[in-house]
Design an enzyme around this catalytic site. Structure first.
Site, PDB file in Angstrom:
ATOM      1  N   CYS A 132       0.440   3.396   3.149  1.00 42.41           N
ATOM      2  CA  CYS A 132       1.169   2.864   4.313  1.00 42.41           C
ATOM      3  C   CYS A 132       2.656   3.207   4.189  1.00 42.41           C
ATOM      4  O   CYS A 132       3.312   3.501   5.185  1.00 42.41           O
ATOM      5  CB  CYS A 132       0.973   1.358   4.433  1.00 42.41           C
ATOM      6  SG  CYS A 132      -0.661   0.899   5.058  1.00 42.41           S
TER       7      CYS A 132
ATOM      8  N   HIS B 195     -10.544  13.025   0.122  1.00 38.86           N
ATOM      9  CA  HIS B 195     -10.055  14.083  -0.767  1.00 38.86           C
ATOM     10  C   HIS B 195     -10.674  15.400  -0.333  1.00 38.86           C
ATOM     11  O   HIS B 195     -11.897  15.504  -0.241  1.00 38.86           O
ATOM     12  CB  HIS B 195     -10.510  13.847  -2.219  1.00 38.86           C
ATOM     13  CG  HIS B 195      -9.912  12.657  -2.880  1.00 38.86           C
ATOM     14  ND1 HIS B 195      -8.866  12.757  -3.769  1.00 38.86           N
ATOM     15  CD2 HIS B 195     -10.228  11.336  -2.816  1.00 38.86           C
ATOM     16  CE1 HIS B 195      -8.558  11.544  -4.223  1.00 38.86           C
ATOM     17  NE2 HIS B 195      -9.374  10.662  -3.658  1.00 38.86           N
TER      18      HIS B 195
ATOM     19  N   HIS C 105      -9.086   7.241   2.427  1.00 31.12           N
ATOM     20  CA  HIS C 105      -8.552   8.587   2.242  1.00 31.12           C
ATOM     21  C   HIS C 105      -9.663   9.538   1.839  1.00 31.12           C
ATOM     22  O   HIS C 105     -10.515   9.211   1.026  1.00 31.12           O
ATOM     23  CB  HIS C 105      -7.399   8.617   1.223  1.00 31.12           C
ATOM     24  CG  HIS C 105      -7.685   8.023  -0.117  1.00 31.12           C
ATOM     25  ND1 HIS C 105      -7.838   6.669  -0.337  1.00 31.12           N
ATOM     26  CD2 HIS C 105      -7.845   8.618  -1.325  1.00 31.12           C
ATOM     27  CE1 HIS C 105      -8.062   6.448  -1.625  1.00 31.12           C
ATOM     28  NE2 HIS C 105      -8.080   7.618  -2.251  1.00 31.12           N
TER      29      HIS C 105
ATOM     30  N   GLY D 243     -11.792   5.661  -3.243  1.00 33.42           N
ATOM     31  CA  GLY D 243     -10.908   4.554  -2.898  1.00 33.42           C
ATOM     32  C   GLY D 243     -10.726   3.476  -3.945  1.00 33.42           C
ATOM     33  O   GLY D 243     -10.258   2.388  -3.626  1.00 33.42           O
TER      34      GLY D 243
ATOM     35  N   ASP E 259      -2.321  15.664  -2.906  1.00 37.00           N
ATOM     36  CA  ASP E 259      -2.613  14.655  -3.931  1.00 37.00           C
ATOM     37  C   ASP E 259      -1.658  14.903  -5.104  1.00 37.00           C
ATOM     38  O   ASP E 259      -1.482  16.045  -5.526  1.00 37.00           O
ATOM     39  CB  ASP E 259      -4.075  14.809  -4.391  1.00 37.00           C
ATOM     40  CG  ASP E 259      -4.557  13.634  -5.225  1.00 37.00           C
ATOM     41  OD1 ASP E 259      -3.814  13.222  -6.152  1.00 37.00           O
ATOM     42  OD2 ASP E 259      -5.652  13.133  -4.973  1.00 37.00           O
TER      43      ASP E 259
ATOM     44  N   HIS F 264      -4.061   0.993   8.294  1.00 37.01           N
ATOM     45  CA  HIS F 264      -4.522   0.543   6.973  1.00 37.01           C
ATOM     46  C   HIS F 264      -5.923  -0.048   7.097  1.00 37.01           C
ATOM     47  O   HIS F 264      -6.095  -1.209   7.476  1.00 37.01           O
ATOM     48  CB  HIS F 264      -3.567  -0.498   6.372  1.00 37.01           C
ATOM     49  CG  HIS F 264      -3.994  -0.950   5.009  1.00 37.01           C
ATOM     50  ND1 HIS F 264      -3.548  -0.342   3.854  1.00 37.01           N
ATOM     51  CD2 HIS F 264      -4.862  -1.917   4.620  1.00 37.01           C
ATOM     52  CE1 HIS F 264      -4.117  -0.942   2.810  1.00 37.01           C
ATOM     53  NE2 HIS F 264      -4.921  -1.896   3.252  1.00 37.01           N
TER      54      HIS F 264
ATOM     55  N   CYS G 293       0.833  -1.208   0.000  1.00 37.46           N
ATOM     56  CA  CYS G 293       0.000   0.000   0.000  1.00 37.46           C
ATOM     57  C   CYS G 293       0.868   1.259   0.000  1.00 37.46           C
ATOM     58  O   CYS G 293       1.673   1.476   0.899  1.00 37.46           O
ATOM     59  CB  CYS G 293      -0.924  -0.014   1.209  1.00 37.46           C
ATOM     60  SG  CYS G 293      -1.851   1.507   1.411  1.00 37.46           S
TER      61      CYS G 293
ATOM     62  N   HIS H  41      -6.996   2.206   0.933  1.00 39.59           N
ATOM     63  CA  HIS H  41      -6.644   2.658   2.280  1.00 39.59           C
ATOM     64  C   HIS H  41      -7.460   3.943   2.439  1.00 39.59           C
ATOM     65  O   HIS H  41      -7.281   4.869   1.627  1.00 39.59           O
ATOM     66  CB  HIS H  41      -5.127   2.904   2.344  1.00 39.59           C
ATOM     67  CG  HIS H  41      -4.602   3.387   3.665  1.00 39.59           C
ATOM     68  ND1 HIS H  41      -3.406   2.936   4.195  1.00 39.59           N
ATOM     69  CD2 HIS H  41      -5.083   4.312   4.546  1.00 39.59           C
ATOM     70  CE1 HIS H  41      -3.175   3.543   5.361  1.00 39.59           C
ATOM     71  NE2 HIS H  41      -4.185   4.392   5.589  1.00 39.59           N
TER      72      HIS H  41
HETATM   73 ZN    ZN Z   1      -2.393   1.259   3.636  1.00 40.91          ZN
END
Ligand code: ZN
Length: 137
Positions: free
Chosen positions: A9, A98, A96, A89, A32, A48, A6, A94
């Site tokens: 990660c 935006h 996130h 995603g 980003d 994660h 990932c 993972h």
């Molecule tokens: Zn991750």
């Protein structure tokens, strides 16, 4: 996707670089690399966890509190018409969020992406954007 592969990660573990905007022990935020507009930031829990609805309430609220705080700073920095949020995603599994500065209602959709009209920003520009946001009191 396994944790080991990932990219987010790896950013958390500092094995991959990112233009970091905010970091604490549980949450990290960075620019980003494919921004819709200048100031497009991703906020992630360090754990994660694929889907945001799988976060425990404390972690979810912590992420969203940072999202709100950074949205304020991004608004002050770049003065977009509005700030929008997206959690999708498909790209990285993972969680996130935006934070998207919007000047047009289509900035929050994938119109630019579909029409291949995504703006290009150099790493240097992203670093500068991160510095600007960090500088907001
Ligand atoms: Zn991750």
């Amino acid at each position: 996707m396994k944790n080991k592969e990932c990219i987010f990660c790896k950013i958390v573990k500092k094995e991959a670089s990112a233009s970091i905007v905010y970091e604490d022990k549980d949450v990290i935020a960075f620019m980003d690399i494919h921004p819709i507009n200048e100031g497009h930031v991703l906020v992630i829990p360090k754990k994660h966890i694929d889907h945001f609805y799988e976060l425990n309430e404390k972690d979810y609220l912590q992420v969203m509190t940072i999202v709100q705080n950074l949205s304020n700073k991004i608004n002050k920095t770049f003065k977009p018409k509005r700030i929008g949020l997206v959690i999708a995603g498909f790209d990285v599994s993972h969680t996130h969020v935006h934070i998207v500065p919007m000047n047009d209602e289509n900035d929050i959709t994938s119109k630019k992406l579909l029409e291949n009209k995504m703006p290009k920003f150099t790493n240097e520009q992203l670093v500068k954007s991160a510095e600007k946001i960090r500088g907001v009191k």
